[in-house]
Design a protein around this motif. Structure first.
Motif, PDB file in Angstrom:
ATOM      1  N   ALA A 161       0.840  -1.202   0.000  1.00 48.31           N
ATOM      2  CA  ALA A 161       0.000   0.000   0.000  1.00 48.31           C
ATOM      3  C   ALA A 161       0.869   1.244   0.000  1.00 48.31           C
ATOM      4  CB  ALA A 161      -0.926  -0.001   1.205  1.00 48.31           C
ATOM      5  N   ASN A 162       1.997   1.194   0.703  1.00 49.13           N
ATOM      6  CA  ASN A 162       2.883   2.359   0.742  1.00 49.13           C
ATOM      7  C   ASN A 162       3.694   2.497  -0.542  1.00 49.13           C
ATOM      8  OD1 ASN A 162       1.962   3.159   3.266  1.00 49.13           O
ATOM      9  ND2 ASN A 162       3.412   1.829   4.333  1.00 49.13           N
ATOM     10  N   MET A 163       4.116   1.385  -1.135  1.00 46.49           N
ATOM     11  CA  MET A 163       4.753   1.470  -2.454  1.00 46.49           C
ATOM     12  C   MET A 163       3.791   2.036  -3.483  1.00 46.49           C
ATOM     13  SD  MET A 163       7.321  -1.755  -3.102  1.00 46.49           S
ATOM     14  CE  MET A 163       6.295  -3.081  -2.457  1.00 46.49           C
ATOM     15  N   ASP A 164       2.529   1.681  -3.382  1.00 49.48           N
ATOM     16  CA  ASP A 164       1.544   2.106  -4.373  1.00 49.48           C
ATOM     17  C   ASP A 164       1.257   3.599  -4.351  1.00 49.48           C
ATOM     18  OD1 ASP A 164       1.236  -0.372  -5.508  1.00 49.48           O
ATOM     19  OD2 ASP A 164      -0.704  -0.807  -4.585  1.00 49.48           O
ATOM     20  N   LEU A 165       1.729   4.324  -3.349  1.00 49.26           N
ATOM     21  CA  LEU A 165       1.590   5.778  -3.398  1.00 49.26           C
ATOM     22  C   LEU A 165       2.267   6.327  -4.640  1.00 49.26           C
ATOM     23  CD1 LEU A 165       2.182   6.697   0.357  1.00 49.26           C
ATOM     24  CD2 LEU A 165       0.002   6.502  -0.866  1.00 49.26           C
ATOM     25  N   PHE A 166       3.339   5.673  -5.073  1.00 46.29           N
ATOM     26  CA  PHE A 166       3.986   6.068  -6.325  1.00 46.29           C
ATOM     27  C   PHE A 166       3.025   5.900  -7.495  1.00 46.29           C
ATOM     28  CE2 PHE A 166       6.814   4.431  -9.899  1.00 46.29           C
ATOM     29  CZ  PHE A 166       7.083   5.694 -10.399  1.00 46.29           C
ATOM     30  N   LYS A 167       2.348   4.773  -7.558  1.00 47.65           N
ATOM     31  CA  LYS A 167       1.391   4.542  -8.652  1.00 47.65           C
ATOM     32  C   LYS A 167       0.284   5.593  -8.632  1.00 47.65           C
ATOM     33  CE  LYS A 167      -1.536   1.172  -8.150  1.00 47.65           C
ATOM     34  NZ  LYS A 167      -2.118  -0.188  -8.082  1.00 47.65           N
ATOM     35  N   HIS A 168      -0.262   5.869  -7.458  1.00 47.12           N
ATOM     36  CA  HIS A 168      -1.337   6.851  -7.377  1.00 47.12           C
ATOM     37  C   HIS A 168      -0.853   8.224  -7.816  1.00 47.12           C
ATOM     38  CE1 HIS A 168      -3.450   3.660  -5.523  1.00 47.12           C
ATOM     39  NE2 HIS A 168      -2.922   3.773  -4.328  1.00 47.12           N
ATOM     40  N   SER A 169       0.393   8.543  -7.511  1.00 45.52           N
ATOM     41  CA  SER A 169       0.911   9.866  -7.892  1.00 45.52           C
ATOM     42  C   SER A 169       1.041   9.983  -9.404  1.00 45.52           C
ATOM     43  CB  SER A 169       2.245  10.134  -7.204  1.00 45.52           C
ATOM     44  OG  SER A 169       3.301   9.369  -7.764  1.00 45.52           O
ATOM     45  N   TYR A 170       1.593   8.966 -10.068  1.00 45.73           N
ATOM     46  CA  TYR A 170       1.807   9.122 -11.507  1.00 45.73           C
ATOM     47  C   TYR A 170       0.547   8.908 -12.313  1.00 45.73           C
ATOM     48  CZ  TYR A 170       2.455   3.989 -12.281  1.00 45.73           C
ATOM     49  OH  TYR A 170       2.299   2.628 -12.374  1.00 45.73           O
ATOM     50  N   LYS A 171      -0.452   8.231 -11.750  1.00 46.95           N
ATOM     51  CA  LYS A 171      -1.716   8.053 -12.470  1.00 46.95           C
ATOM     52  C   LYS A 171      -2.396   9.393 -12.724  1.00 46.95           C
ATOM     53  CE  LYS A 171      -2.334   3.497 -12.904  1.00 46.95           C
ATOM     54  NZ  LYS A 171      -2.589   2.821 -14.210  1.00 46.95           N
ATOM     55  N   LEU A 172      -2.057  10.392 -11.929  1.00 50.03           N
ATOM     56  CA  LEU A 172      -2.667  11.713 -12.078  1.00 50.03           C
ATOM     57  C   LEU A 172      -1.764  12.690 -12.827  1.00 50.03           C
ATOM     58  CD1 LEU A 172      -4.202  11.956  -8.517  1.00 50.03           C
ATOM     59  CD2 LEU A 172      -5.456  11.627 -10.664  1.00 50.03           C
ATOM     60  N   ALA A 173      -0.622  12.223 -13.335  1.00 50.00           N
ATOM     61  CA  ALA A 173       0.272  13.090 -14.111  1.00 50.00           C
ATOM     62  C   ALA A 173      -0.440  13.546 -15.385  1.00 50.00           C
ATOM     63  CB  ALA A 173       1.554  12.336 -14.456  1.00 50.00           C
ATOM     64  N   PRO A 174      -0.167  14.786 -15.838  1.00 53.14           N
ATOM     65  CA  PRO A 174       0.838  15.749 -15.353  1.00 53.14           C
ATOM     66  C   PRO A 174       0.341  16.666 -14.233  1.00 53.14           C
ATOM     67  CG  PRO A 174      -0.217  16.631 -17.299  1.00 53.14           C
ATOM     68  CD  PRO A 174      -0.846  15.273 -17.051  1.00 53.14           C
ATOM     69  N   PHE A 175      -0.815  16.318 -13.634  1.00 55.57           N
ATOM     70  CA  PHE A 175      -1.378  17.205 -12.618  1.00 55.57           C
ATOM     71  C   PHE A 175      -0.710  17.045 -11.256  1.00 55.57           C
ATOM     72  CE2 PHE A 175      -4.490  17.005 -15.950  1.00 55.57           C
ATOM     73  CZ  PHE A 175      -4.984  18.298 -16.019  1.00 55.57           C
ATOM     74  N   THR A 176       0.093  15.995 -11.082  1.00 56.65           N
ATOM     75  CA  THR A 176       0.816  15.812  -9.827  1.00 56.65           C
ATOM     76  C   THR A 176       2.152  16.544  -9.894  1.00 56.65           C
ATOM     77  OG1 THR A 176      -0.086  13.571  -9.768  1.00 56.65           O
ATOM     78  CG2 THR A 176       1.616  14.114  -8.156  1.00 56.65           C
ATOM     79  N   PRO A 177       2.464  17.386  -8.924  1.00 56.04           N
ATOM     80  CA  PRO A 177       3.795  18.008  -8.910  1.00 56.04           C
ATOM     81  C   PRO A 177       4.881  16.937  -8.871  1.00 56.04           C
ATOM     82  CG  PRO A 177       2.348  19.031  -7.291  1.00 56.04           C
ATOM     83  CD  PRO A 177       1.632  17.824  -7.788  1.00 56.04           C
ATOM     84  N   SER A 178       5.914  17.118  -9.657  1.00 50.36           N
ATOM     85  CA  SER A 178       6.946  16.085  -9.765  1.00 50.36           C
ATOM     86  C   SER A 178       7.717  15.891  -8.465  1.00 50.36           C
ATOM     87  CB  SER A 178       7.904  16.415 -10.911  1.00 50.36           C
ATOM     88  OG  SER A 178       7.257  16.196 -12.145  1.00 50.36           O
ATOM     89  N   ASP A 179       7.776  16.906  -7.615  1.00 50.30           N
ATOM     90  CA  ASP A 179       8.414  16.710  -6.314  1.00 50.30           C
ATOM     91  C   ASP A 179       7.683  15.629  -5.525  1.00 50.30           C
ATOM     92  OD1 ASP A 179      10.287  18.613  -6.889  1.00 50.30           O
ATOM     93  OD2 ASP A 179       9.439  20.164  -5.586  1.00 50.30           O
ATOM     94  N   LEU A 180       6.364  15.619  -5.605  1.00 49.73           N
ATOM     95  CA  LEU A 180       5.578  14.610  -4.895  1.00 49.73           C
ATOM     96  C   LEU A 180       5.759  13.243  -5.537  1.00 49.73           C
ATOM     97  CD1 LEU A 180       3.567  13.745  -2.755  1.00 49.73           C
ATOM     98  CD2 LEU A 180       1.714  14.643  -4.208  1.00 49.73           C
ATOM     99  N   VAL A 181       5.782  13.183  -6.870  1.00 49.84           N
ATOM    100  CA  VAL A 181       6.035  11.910  -7.549  1.00 49.84           C
ATOM    101  C   VAL A 181       7.388  11.347  -7.127  1.00 49.84           C
ATOM    102  CG1 VAL A 181       6.371  10.790  -9.791  1.00 49.84           C
ATOM    103  CG2 VAL A 181       4.591  12.523  -9.524  1.00 49.84           C
ATOM    104  N   ALA A 182       8.402  12.200  -7.083  1.00 54.18           N
ATOM    105  CA  ALA A 182       9.747  11.743  -6.716  1.00 54.18           C
ATOM    106  C   ALA A 182       9.792  11.276  -5.265  1.00 54.18           C
ATOM    107  CB  ALA A 182      10.766  12.850  -6.958  1.00 54.18           C
ATOM    108  N   ASP A 183       9.095  11.978  -4.373  1.00 56.98           N
ATOM    109  CA  ASP A 183       9.033  11.536  -2.977  1.00 56.98           C
ATOM    110  C   ASP A 183       8.418  10.144  -2.883  1.00 56.98           C
ATOM    111  OD1 ASP A 183      10.150  13.895  -2.046  1.00 56.98           O
ATOM    112  OD2 ASP A 183       8.221  14.804  -1.507  1.00 56.98           O
TER     113      ASP A 183
END
Length: 307
Positions: free
Chosen positions: A201-223
């Motif tokens: 579930a914690n690894m999947d935060l990465f998936k949730h972040s990029y699924k909303l790209a380009p609307f997700t700030p890349s700093d958050l995607v990288a985190d």
């Protein structure tokens, strides 16, 4: 309406873009080099194969909503951007119905997950259940031996309580391992079952972040990517595979000492994931208020505008 719009000069946004590329390139560069050599990596490849965000997309910097980039016509070549007053910004029209449904699901899932206390003590047995009663040819990471052999691995599974709550881990269990799980997760029960102590579930935060790209700030995607990379290392160190040759010393969850080590790391990751989960919740809430993210026509470089 929105609280404000940040306008970045060309020098400002290019510096942020370059810093982002420098941050993620150690992973993307090595992944590309291994792919050219035809070399698989049982730990790191997961971040680019199971997760579908290609290295080039991970390297691409996006400012996120409520930001205007000046002198940034190159962004107009990318989907999701448009000309706005004072420069270039995200296009609310690119937040399609499909993206809205994704944001609604992510918001519901992460809000429910955050509402629960972390459950620790699964000991990473999902990886063991994925090779339970397999032959050497059937294991997921062929070419890497099992520390305890097939019989020893099966004994650990059979003598343990398996309580995996994560559907996307459970679905890779071998058929004989599935009835041994205390839960029977489904996609439909995901929101009801997911909890913040779960490594996946914690690894999947990465998936949730990029699924909303380009609307997700890349700093958050990288985190989220960095968290996923670190969690993945624990995931495989606690697995039945012998990866010492790659420098991964095992977390021997078949022993009391190894289980204590696993629980401590699991709790630390749950704590580290919590602010990222909250940031993604806030992002989804912001995006679901579209199309009110339109940029005022009087945006001026270097200012923060409030409306």
């Amino acid at each position: 309406m929105h609280d404000g719009v940040t306008v970045l000069s060309a020098a400002e946004w290019r510096a942020r873009r370059d810093a982002h590329i420098a941050r993620v390139s150690p992973w993307t560069r090595e992944h590309r080099a291994r792919r050219i050599r035809g070399q698989k990596h049982p730990v790191i490849d997961f971040l680019f194969t199971y997760y579908s965000f290609r290295p080039a997309r991970l390297e691409r910097w996006h400012p996120g909503p409520d930001v205007v980039l000046t002198d940034a016509d190159e962004y107009l070549e990318w989907a999701g951007y448009t000309e706005v007053g004072g420069g270039v910004g995200l296009d609310p029209k690119a937040f399609t119905d499909a993206r809205r449904r994704t944001a609604e699901f992510v918001l519901a899932l992460l809000t429910a997950t955050a509402s629960r206390p972390p459950r620790l003590g699964c000991f990473g047995l999902h990886e063991w259940a994925m090779v339970y009663r397999t032959t050497p040819e059937e294991v997921r990471h062929t070419g890497w031996s099992l520390r305890l052999g097939h019989d020893g691995t099966d004994q650990v599974v059979e003598s343990s309580r398996i309580g995996c709550s994560h559907f996307d881990a459970f679905r890779f269990f071998t058929p004989p391992a599935r009835p041994l799980n205390a839960l029977q997760p489904t996609r439909e029960s995901q929101i009801a079952l997911e909890q913040p102590g779960c490594l996946h579930a914690n690894m999947d935060l990465f998936k949730h972040s990029y699924k909303l790209a380009p609307f997700t700030p890349s700093d958050l995607v990288a985190d989220c990517f960095e968290l996923a990379a670190d969690v993945r290392e624990l995931d495989m160190r606690a697995s039945p595979y012998d990866l010492a040759e790659l420098g991964y010393q095992p977390v021997r969850i078949e022993t009391p000492e190894g289980r204590a080590e696993y629980v401590k790391a699991q709790a630390e990751f749950a704590e580290r994931a919590a602010p990222l989960r909250r940031a993604l919740v806030r992002l989804c809430e912001r995006l679901l208020r579209l199309p009110d993210m339109s940029i005022p026509p009087l945006a001026q470089t270097g200012n923060t505008l409030s409306t």
